[in-house]
Design a protein around this motif. Structure first.
Motif: not given
Length: 124
Positions: A16-18, A25-28, A37-41
């Motif tokens: 659930e941290l994702a 933080l608005g990370l996609k 789980q990777a996030f696009d920046t």
């Protein structure tokens, strides 16, 4: 040898941290599966969550991991071995390169006992 930071990530059992990072933080969310789980920046840096289960490995007990990008992981491991770097697991350079899906990684310890990685993105 090192080109920059490939990814900074957090070891956590909490999937659930994702959602928290996405909503707060608005990370996609980018690439993800049952364990990652990777996030696009927008700036090209990479951040991710590594979902672990217990019992965790010695490396996974360290909350935050930095993974440094290299062009040739095999050559980098050889170079680090000559500098007496202690590899995970068992300080055996022949066992240290792992295939983790989109990349190959090798984990080792710095002089203070912090685990860090080098990584080579796979060519698709």
């Amino acid at each position: 040898m090192v080109k920059g930071i490939s990814v900074a990530y957090i070891h956590t059992p909490n999937k659930e941290l994702a959602d928290w990072y996405e909503k707060t933080l608005g990370l996609k969310k980018g690439y993800g599966d049952d364990t990652w789980q990777a996030f696009d920046t927008k700036e090209g840096s990479k951040f991710a969550l590594d979902f672990i289960s217990y019992p965790s490995s010695t490396v996974q007990k360290q909350s935050v991991m930095l993974s440094f990008a290299v062009d040739d992981i095999h050559a980098a491991v050889e170079e680090l071995a000559k500098k007496k770097v202690r590899f995970y697991p068992d300080n055996d350079k022949s066992k240290t390169i792992f295939d983790v899906g989109p990349a190959l990684v090798a984990t080792f310890e710095d002089p203070d006992g912090n685990f860090v990685q080098i990584s080579q993105d796979k060519k698709w």
